[in-house]
Design an enzyme around this catalytic site. Structure first.
Site, PDB file in Angstrom:
ATOM      1  CG  HIS A 180      -4.837   1.031   3.545  1.00 20.65           C
ATOM      2  ND1 HIS A 180      -3.988   0.357   2.699  1.00 20.65           N
ATOM      3  CD2 HIS A 180      -5.823   1.548   2.749  1.00 20.65           C
ATOM      4  CE1 HIS A 180      -4.436   0.437   1.460  1.00 20.65           C
ATOM      5  NE2 HIS A 180      -5.548   1.160   1.466  1.00 20.65           N
ATOM      6  CG  ASN A 220     -16.341   6.293  10.494  1.00 19.38           C
ATOM      7  OD1 ASN A 220     -16.282   6.872  11.569  1.00 19.38           O
ATOM      8  ND2 ASN A 220     -16.161   6.911   9.341  1.00 19.38           N
ATOM      9  CG  ASP A 242      -6.516   2.866  -1.430  1.00 18.59           C
ATOM     10  OD1 ASP A 242      -5.361   2.601  -1.829  1.00 18.59           O
ATOM     11  OD2 ASP A 242      -7.049   2.291  -0.459  1.00 18.59           O
ATOM     12  CG  ASP A 272     -18.906  -0.225  15.570  1.00 20.38           C
ATOM     13  OD1 ASP A 272     -18.250   0.846  15.518  1.00 20.38           O
ATOM     14  OD2 ASP A 272     -20.135  -0.276  15.771  1.00 20.38           O
ATOM     15  CB  CYS A 329      -1.002  -0.010   1.160  1.00 23.35           C
ATOM     16  SG  CYS A 329      -0.262   0.089   2.805  1.00 23.35           S
TER      17      CYS A 329
END
Length: 683
Positions: free
Chosen positions: A332, A395, A355, A397, A274
């Protein structure tokens, strides 16, 4: 009357490069200029002087089969929406007129040809030809990539070096990187990337027309950096086997990669991960004139099913299991580009996420973005491009599940670890800038009981596990450093008014930043008795001898599972962290008086922190400082041994430049790095 002919055309290279801020490209064959601003060409005539009453000048500019023809006037045009050419009356010279050619601020990026014609009243015609490369112009307020602050333009367009942030959020590693945009062959490779793209092959005319738009350009480049769908620049490899190419960790700059790709007939360069994909894309965007910066998201979620939940599984003794396609990457890396989004509603201009790492398809192609950072923050998942994917990255969980004999023994939920730190290099300084608040609304510490926090020193980290009866904190005592044991504490709190007998399982595994961990390399098991409401702290150390052969450039997953022997309740706390490598020290004599074209000397120093001898290869590079990389073989160095390597260099560019060194320890497969910013003055 004598014939009027063009003898030659002078592209006024020095003056144009200065006024268009493209000085770094002075060794390129073609003139490099920016759109929305005039560039000057001088025409040497012969036969007789030019007479405005009976002679005319005409300019034709060509991009592929597209062209624009314009008369040369004697009044400066104020229009930045169309091509125009003029002569400044104050500079009038009938034997050598100077013509200013001005492109619209929305002109397409690419390699242009131009034809300059002089026509006489009696129909005679004389022509001359030339070439120029046109880039975006962040200095022009009418350009959609305009960025209003000069220090940002210097950082995000002109700077040819930077820092990539890696490791873990608790122990950040700043890796030097050379963007190399002014190095030989790099500009040509970046322009060729557009020519090789599927969009250009499919419909050249439409591609040339669309190249006026940074949204289109950035999307093409995002797809072309990886090689999943096209003849892209880099082949990704996360297997750990790099025998067929170069390990991603060994690259130090974009120039070698882009040149290798271009010189090989556009065969993908092996290999990238990456940070390499992102850094190479940053180079291409800066070359094209689009402001760009490299971003790191620590604890980045890869949510394959789009439910904004990542499951992590552990055994009853604290071993992390590989049971799900979803994953959390310790870090990342992507890029942001600055542009106006005329294709979206107002309020979405500014930084856009792109990306180039191939993770999932967008519009049928492996690319991602541009996704407005403001849309990500406000969960505008209806907007183009790929906002839901990036939103999940920062974001999601985390649900942590303890398994035993096929049954769920414990469960916890963490809403804060993903995207806990998002950062980039600060403008003008070699340090980290936090930008987490650009991507998400950060909860105040008092509004929620945090399951993750930092100590006042900023070095230690804390993860909490909780059940009805027991509270567990796992804390690193300090940032782990190579050559020292890993020291940590487990704080166990009895929340009830009854005594407890507890089993305590500690487990450490090595892991790559984007993989599940490998086998356990250290473990410790014991029994602990707690009186009612008692708190005990267990201090532990993982000895150097037990991790130094295992970890290398990887990270450690450390977990504790506490089991209440009476209730069978289990609670887990974990931490993933890297071991900070030693740094190479680079010193430069008389660093305040470094002059262009004057020989200087740097000294690279390494002290062996390991418990056994090491040997390796030292590589030193510096865009604008060294013509080529220099390499030295380091013989075996005993524990505590020191080596000093002098490096002569002669700067050929003025400004802030990076001298970087990397030492690959061949017997450990570990790379030690260091860098020094060098300020070069003009003679």
């Amino acid at each position: 009357m004598e014939d009027l002919r063009i003898k030659y055309v002078d592209l006024e290279q020095s003056e144009n490069l200065e006024s268009h801020r493209t000085n770094g490209f002075r060794n390129t064959k073609s003139l490099v200029v920016r759109r929305g601003a005039p560039f000057k060409v001088s025409v040497q005539l012969e036969g007789r002087p030019f007479s405005p009453k009976i002679d005319t000048l005409r300019v034709k500019v060509m991009l592929g089969n597209l062209y624009a023809v314009m008369p040369v006037t004697f009044s400066k045009s104020s229009s930045k929406s169309s091509w125009n050419a003029y002569i400044d009356p104050e500079e009038w010279n009938p034997l050598k007129p100077s013509i200013y050619i001005c492109s619209p601020a929305s002109a397409s990026v690419g390699s242009y040809r131009f034809q300059l014609c002089v026509l006489t009243q009696d129909g005679q015609k004389s022509s001359a030809y030339g070439n120029f490369i046109l880039l975006c112009n962040p200095w022009c307020s009418e350009d959609t990539v305009y960025i209003p602050f000069e220090d940002q333009r210097e950082e995000y367009i002109q700077s040819d070096s930077g820092l990539l942030f890696m490791g873990s959020g608790t122990n950040i590693v700043a890796r030097p990187w050379s963007f190399d945009q002014y190095e030989p062959g790099v500009l040509e490779a970046c322009l060729n990337l557009l020519q090789v793209s599927p969009q250009h092959k499919k419909n050249r005319k439409m591609d040339y027309l669309n190249r006026n738009n940074p949204v289109y350009l950035s999307r093409v480049v995002s797809a072309m950096i990886n090689s999943e769908d096209d003849r892209g620049v880099l082949k990704g490899n996360w297997t750990g086997d790099f025998k067929q190419g170069v390990s991603p960790s060994m690259w130090t700059g974009s120039g070698d990669i882009l040149r290798k790709w271009n010189q090989s007939g556009n065969s993908p360069v092996k290999y990238g991960q990456c940070w390499v994909f992102a850094a190479v894309m940053c180079t291409v965007m800066r070359v094209l004139g689009i402001p760009c910066r490299v971003i790191t998201n620590f604890n980045s979620a890869h949510d394959t099913n789009g439910n904004l939940v990542i499951e992590e599984y552990y055994s009853a003794t604290g071993q992390k299991l590989n049971r799900t396609k979803d994953s959390i990457w310790n870090f990342h890396v992507w890029v942001e580009c600055w542009m106006t989004r005329r294709d979206l509603e107002s309020g979405m201009d500014g930084w856009q996420v792109l990306d180039p790492t191939p993770q999932q398809r967008s519009g049928g192609v492996y690319c991602c973005g541009p996704a407005p950072v403001k849309a990500i923050k406000n969960k505008r998942v209806d907007l183009f491009y790929d906002v839901p994917f990036v939103y999940a990255s920062v974001n999601a969980d985390i649900h942590t599940i303890i398994l035993g004999q096929g049954q769920v023994l414990g469960f916890s939920k963490d809403t804060e670890r993903v995207g806990s730190l998002i950062c980039t290099k600060a403008v003008g300084f070699p340090r980290l800038q936090k930008i987490t608040g650009d991507y998400k609304y950060i909860k105040s510490p008092t509004s929620t009981l945090s399951s993750r926090s930092s100590s006042s020193s900023g070095d230690s980290t804390l993860r909490r596990g909780s059940s009805q009866g027991v509270l567990v904190f796992l804390t690193l005592d300090k940032s782990p450093i190579v050559g020292e044991p890993v020291s940590f504490s487990v704080k166990i709190m009895n929340k009830q008014n009854v005594a407890k007998m507890l089993k305590v399982h500690l487990n450490a595994q090595a892991k790559e930043y984007n993989h599940s961990p490998s086998d356990t390399f250290w473990e410790n098991h014991g029994v602990l008795q707690l009186a009612p409401m008692e708190v005990k702290v267990v201090r532990q150390k993982i000895p150097l001898a037990q991790y130094e052969d295992v970890v290398g450039d990887n990270l450690i997953n450390l977990a504790v599972v506490v089991e209440d022997m009476a209730s069978q309740e289990r609670v887990l706390s974990s931490e993933e962290f890297n071991i900070a490598s030693p740094q190479l020290i680079i010193q430069v004599a008389d660093e305040k008086s470094i002059m262009q074209h004057s020989e200087q000397t740097a000294l690279v120093t390494f002290i062996n922190p390991y418990s056994y001898p090491v040997s390796g290869v030292l590589t030193v590079a510096g865009a604008g400082l060294l013509q080529d990389k220099v390499q030295f073989r380091m013989p075996p160095l005993p524990p505590g041994g020191r080596v000093d390597q002098p490096i002569p260099f002669m700067p050929n560019m003025v400004g802030e430049k990076m001298l970087q060194a990397s030492l690959w320890l061949t017997n450990m497969n570990v790379t030690i790095r260091g860098f020094k910013m060098v300020s070069v003055n003009s003679v």
